[in-house]
Design a protein around this motif. Structure first.
Motif, PDB file in Angstrom:
ATOM      1  N   ILE A   1      -8.549  12.239  -4.442  1.00 42.24           N
ATOM      2  CA  ILE A   1      -9.169  13.431  -5.029  1.00 42.24           C
ATOM      3  C   ILE A   1      -8.608  14.091  -5.962  1.00 42.24           C
ATOM      4  O   ILE A   1      -7.223  14.324  -6.143  1.00 42.24           O
ATOM      5  CB  ILE A   1      -8.941  14.621  -3.457  1.00 42.24           C
ATOM      6  CG1 ILE A   1      -9.811  13.937  -2.252  1.00 42.24           C
ATOM      7  CG2 ILE A   1      -9.651  15.927  -3.926  1.00 42.24           C
ATOM      8  CD1 ILE A   1      -9.410  14.632  -1.062  1.00 42.24           C
TER       9      ILE A   1
ATOM     10  N   CYS B   1      -9.502  19.288  -5.471  1.00 43.05           N
ATOM     11  CA  CYS B   1      -8.562  20.121  -4.699  1.00 43.05           C
ATOM     12  C   CYS B   1      -7.962  21.028  -5.639  1.00 43.05           C
ATOM     13  O   CYS B   1      -7.545  20.537  -6.764  1.00 43.05           O
ATOM     14  CB  CYS B   1      -7.630  19.281  -4.021  1.00 43.05           C
ATOM     15  SG  CYS B   1      -6.415  20.373  -3.331  1.00 43.05           S
TER      16      CYS B   1
ATOM     17  N   LEU C   1     -11.800  17.289   6.153  1.00 44.49           N
ATOM     18  CA  LEU C   1     -12.098  15.753   5.510  1.00 44.49           C
ATOM     19  C   LEU C   1     -13.261  15.412   6.440  1.00 44.49           C
ATOM     20  O   LEU C   1     -14.429  14.553   6.002  1.00 44.49           O
ATOM     21  CB  LEU C   1     -11.284  14.810   5.528  1.00 44.49           C
ATOM     22  CG  LEU C   1      -9.953  15.316   4.283  1.00 44.49           C
ATOM     23  CD1 LEU C   1      -8.715  14.168   4.223  1.00 44.49           C
ATOM     24  CD2 LEU C   1     -10.784  15.284   2.807  1.00 44.49           C
TER      25      LEU C   1
ATOM     26  N   ARG D   1      -2.277  11.933   2.124  1.00 42.92           N
ATOM     27  CA  ARG D   1      -3.630  11.946   2.649  1.00 42.92           C
ATOM     28  C   ARG D   1      -4.554  12.295   1.163  1.00 42.92           C
ATOM     29  O   ARG D   1      -5.557  11.511   0.815  1.00 42.92           O
ATOM     30  CB  ARG D   1      -4.003  12.760   3.429  1.00 42.92           C
ATOM     31  CG  ARG D   1      -5.217  12.722   4.149  1.00 42.92           C
ATOM     32  CD  ARG D   1      -5.623  11.396   4.899  1.00 42.92           C
ATOM     33  NE  ARG D   1      -4.394  10.905   5.738  1.00 42.92           N
ATOM     34  CZ  ARG D   1      -4.178  11.553   6.885  1.00 42.92           C
ATOM     35  NH1 ARG D   1      -5.239  12.111   7.716  1.00 42.92           N
ATOM     36  NH2 ARG D   1      -3.147  11.186   7.836  1.00 42.92           N
ATOM     37  N   VAL D   2      -4.247  13.329   0.521  1.00 44.77           N
ATOM     38  CA  VAL D   2      -5.063  13.491  -0.644  1.00 44.77           C
ATOM     39  C   VAL D   2      -4.813  12.492  -1.740  1.00 44.77           C
ATOM     40  O   VAL D   2      -5.960  12.170  -2.392  1.00 44.77           O
ATOM     41  CB  VAL D   2      -4.598  14.971  -1.361  1.00 44.77           C
ATOM     42  CG1 VAL D   2      -5.123  15.095  -2.713  1.00 44.77           C
ATOM     43  CG2 VAL D   2      -4.872  16.082  -0.327  1.00 44.77           C
ATOM     44  N   ARG D   3      -3.801  11.924  -1.877  1.00 47.31           N
ATOM     45  CA  ARG D   3      -3.456  10.902  -2.733  1.00 47.31           C
ATOM     46  C   ARG D   3      -4.443   9.566  -2.485  1.00 47.31           C
ATOM     47  O   ARG D   3      -5.158   9.042  -3.340  1.00 47.31           O
ATOM     48  CB  ARG D   3      -1.950  10.441  -3.017  1.00 47.31           C
ATOM     49  CG  ARG D   3      -1.835   9.528  -3.930  1.00 47.31           C
ATOM     50  CD  ARG D   3      -0.383   9.338  -4.019  1.00 47.31           C
ATOM     51  NE  ARG D   3       0.025   8.370  -5.139  1.00 47.31           N
ATOM     52  CZ  ARG D   3       1.335   8.006  -5.308  1.00 47.31           C
ATOM     53  NH1 ARG D   3       2.279   8.520  -4.639  1.00 47.31           N
ATOM     54  NH2 ARG D   3       1.704   7.045  -6.392  1.00 47.31           N
ATOM     55  N   ALA D   4      -4.237   9.288  -1.055  1.00 48.16           N
ATOM     56  CA  ALA D   4      -5.083   8.030  -0.696  1.00 48.16           C
ATOM     57  C   ALA D   4      -6.686   8.337  -0.810  1.00 48.16           C
ATOM     58  O   ALA D   4      -7.338   7.387  -0.965  1.00 48.16           O
ATOM     59  CB  ALA D   4      -4.585   7.760   0.927  1.00 48.16           C
ATOM     60  N   GLU D   5      -7.076   9.534  -0.698  1.00 47.21           N
ATOM     61  CA  GLU D   5      -8.471   9.829  -0.739  1.00 47.21           C
ATOM     62  C   GLU D   5      -9.052   9.944  -2.270  1.00 47.21           C
ATOM     63  O   GLU D   5     -10.152   9.930  -2.449  1.00 47.21           O
ATOM     64  CB  GLU D   5      -8.771  11.445  -0.133  1.00 47.21           C
ATOM     65  CG  GLU D   5      -8.595  11.375   1.346  1.00 47.21           C
ATOM     66  CD  GLU D   5      -9.734  10.601   2.232  1.00 47.21           C
ATOM     67  OE1 GLU D   5     -10.782  10.615   1.588  1.00 47.21           O
ATOM     68  OE2 GLU D   5      -9.518  10.189   3.351  1.00 47.21           O
TER      69      GLU D   5
ATOM     70  N   ASP E   1      -7.263  17.236   7.850  1.00 44.23           N
ATOM     71  CA  ASP E   1      -8.200  16.068   8.623  1.00 44.23           C
ATOM     72  C   ASP E   1      -9.383  16.552   9.029  1.00 44.23           C
ATOM     73  O   ASP E   1     -10.486  16.085   8.988  1.00 44.23           O
ATOM     74  CB  ASP E   1      -7.397  15.522   9.799  1.00 44.23           C
ATOM     75  CG  ASP E   1      -6.176  14.402   9.209  1.00 44.23           C
ATOM     76  OD1 ASP E   1      -6.355  13.972   7.938  1.00 44.23           O
ATOM     77  OD2 ASP E   1      -5.370  14.145   9.878  1.00 44.23           O
TER      78      ASP E   1
ATOM     79  N   ARG F   1     -17.371  14.653   5.697  1.00 45.05           N
ATOM     80  CA  ARG F   1     -18.043  13.121   5.734  1.00 45.05           C
ATOM     81  C   ARG F   1     -19.644  13.388   6.368  1.00 45.05           C
ATOM     82  O   ARG F   1     -20.214  12.420   6.169  1.00 45.05           O
ATOM     83  CB  ARG F   1     -17.393  12.336   6.420  1.00 45.05           C
ATOM     84  CG  ARG F   1     -15.986  11.574   5.581  1.00 45.05           C
ATOM     85  CD  ARG F   1     -15.503  10.563   6.431  1.00 45.05           C
ATOM     86  NE  ARG F   1     -14.568  10.872   7.491  1.00 45.05           N
ATOM     87  CZ  ARG F   1     -13.321  11.122   7.373  1.00 45.05           C
ATOM     88  NH1 ARG F   1     -12.766  11.199   6.034  1.00 45.05           N
ATOM     89  NH2 ARG F   1     -12.573  11.623   8.233  1.00 45.05           N
TER      90      ARG F   1
END
Length: 245
Positions: free
Chosen positions: A56, A33, A20, A50-54, A17, A24
């Motif tokens: 990446i 990644c 990330l 989190r990685v999936r939602a972003e 977090d 920004r």
């Protein structure tokens, strides 16, 4: 192009977090990644999600493979019996903790990513172009780097796995270890990631160190069934680590 590379998060949500949030604030064109989302720390599901939602693009690390396919070992190549016993506990806990949905996502990750950046061919892998779990330490014999430089069809090779950032130019091929977001092993506890500037031929790589709430992440490890040593490792930047993990 300015490309951010994160790697080896290893279930450390606080570190991810913080990275990330730092990203920004920086002008980057893309984020990639290099894998090992899970293992050792207490938030493998949250990190994976989190990685999936972003969105990446992510390489499959050896630990992602071990957990995603529920293998008997993580491919860490432990040489010390004590380290192997600790590693086995980590793998068992992580396999039991990661959800079926997240395991399915880990199984979809790719083995490499290639792209062109400002006319230079970039290859992203986890361990090395040869093997997902090959340790490309900086002091490896130069002949090993020369063989990779000759065979990889890339001008820049970016990898992780050793958790120790460095750059090395061999036969006009730039080797970049991106460091580790969640489990550094170079004595600096802060999260580490890299920014690659393909147009900068003088200083094409910047290593970024990001402070994060390491006390909270260490407390979460200690509140789980994971070994206390994993909390000590992130508190000390891997100063207590003797063998690869």
């Amino acid at each position: 192009m300015r490309i951010a590379i994160i790697s080896d998060i290893h279930g450390n949500l606080q570190a991810l977090d913080a990275v990330l949030a730092d990203l920004r604030t920086r002008p980057v064109d893309a984020v990639y990644c290099l894998g090992d989302l899970v293992g050792y720390a207490a938030h493998p599901n949250e990190v994976t999600e989190r990685v999936r939602a972003e969105g990446i693009p992510t390489i499959m690390g050896n630990y992602d493979d071990g957990v995603g396919f529920e293998r008997d070992e993580c491919g860490c190549a432990y040489t010390n019996p004590v380290d192997k016993a600790l590693g086995d506990r980590s793998l068992a806990w992580t396999k039991a903790t990661v959800t079926s949905e997240n395991k399915a996502f880990l199984r979809t990750l790719v083995s490499e990513i290639r792209f062109d950046a400002d006319g230079r061919r970039v290859l992203l892998v986890h361990g090395s172009p040869r093997r997902v779990n090959e340790y490309l330490f900086e002091d490896r014999p130069i002949s090993s780097f020369q063989r990779l430089a000759a065979s990889s069809q890339a001008d820049i090779i970016v990898f992780g796995h050793t958790h120790k950032p460095y750059t090395k130019l061999v036969d006009d091929v730039l080797f970049v270890n991106a460091g580790s977001v969640g489990k550094p092993k170079d004595g600096d506890w802060r999260a580490c990631y890299s920014i690659l500037d393909g147009a900068d031929t003088t200083n094409p790589v910047a290593f970024i160190r990001v402070p994060y709430d390491v006390a909270s992440e260490a407390a979460a490890i200690r509140a789980s069934d994971l070994p206390d040593k994993f909390a000590v490792d992130i508190e000390t930047g891997g100063a207590s680590i003797v063998t690869p993990a």
